[in-house]
Design a protein around this motif. Sequence first.
Motif: not given
Length: 358
Positions: A164-185
């Motif tokens: 499930l960790d691998h699936l989570s990583t796959l989905l987050y890095l492919s389709l997820g709204h990246l928390k790491e870029r929330e300040d990049d606006l």
Amino acid sequence: MQINPYLFMLPRTPGQIVWDYRNHKQFELNLEYSTRLAQLIDNPRAFDTNNIIDTQFLNTGILITSTQRAIEWGWDELSKIFHIGTKNIPCEYTPKNIHEWSRHYLDHCNEVLASSGSGADNSRHATGKLIALPIPARLPESYLADALVNRKTCRSFTGDAITLDHLSTLLYLSLGHLKEREDDLDDSVADGLGARRSSPSGGGLNACEGFVHVQNVECLEPGLYAYHAADHALSFVNPLPVAPLGQLLCGQHFINNLPVGLFISARFDKLWWKYQHSRAYRMAYVEAGHISQTFQLVATSLGLGTWLTGALKDDQVEALLGLEDNTEQPLFFVGCGRSDGQVMCKELKALLNQRQQQ
């Protein structure tokens, strides 16, 4: 009596071509038939059971007996014709298992290779002297470079579970709204369009979504799930169908044991909200391609083999995902799992070796 709403007509002197783009049928009409069709378009009630042309129109589907509900479509007719007209690839035969697929695919390849005008020559013909380029340097050592070099399309999977960790990583890095870029606006970003993914999206709309086909993921029941990018969460949509996965993908049964796959869909309503012209329809496929490549690179970095296809049984997939006659439509499929890295499945390889020995 009604005129089939899925027709378009092309003038081709001395007549015209009528194309039923939903059912992939083409008809050539002479002046007499064209004139009669124009009369029926003007007044469908003029249909005459004693008129042989009218009955032929009915038998071929140019005329229909009941009113069909119009599909909601926010763009022009050109993009609608393209989308509906390219759905449900017409196949005379759909393989029922991996052995039938192997024979069918190998026969098709042999027919193509034996035909005239072979596409095997991929060279570009130059009109002048060629300029030799230096030998490419080795890519720098990095996770991205390794993933780019190692990514390949596999057709042989073990069926082993992924975590499930691998699936989570796959989905987050492919389709997820990246928390790491929330300040990049900055102030130029409109309200509601601040979410950022790892892949570019036309207009920053994030018009593509994902449905996960789960067969063997640890701690997750098999089934179809919708991925919610903003929440980085899944919701159950439907149980797996009785038919194997390959049946949904035009008989490509070598991936029946694929532990997880992603149907990439497009929210056309989002796109036509901003881009009200048919050229923007291309952006849905461009975005799906970006996401597919990102998914493959992430999967490769996780040590998983990948496979992808655009050959869908559209109507069946739409029903499975709950997207029938919806402004959201499935476009592409990409999956991954443990693999021996073989480009050719073992059944096709065995059949090829058998035929070569005959």
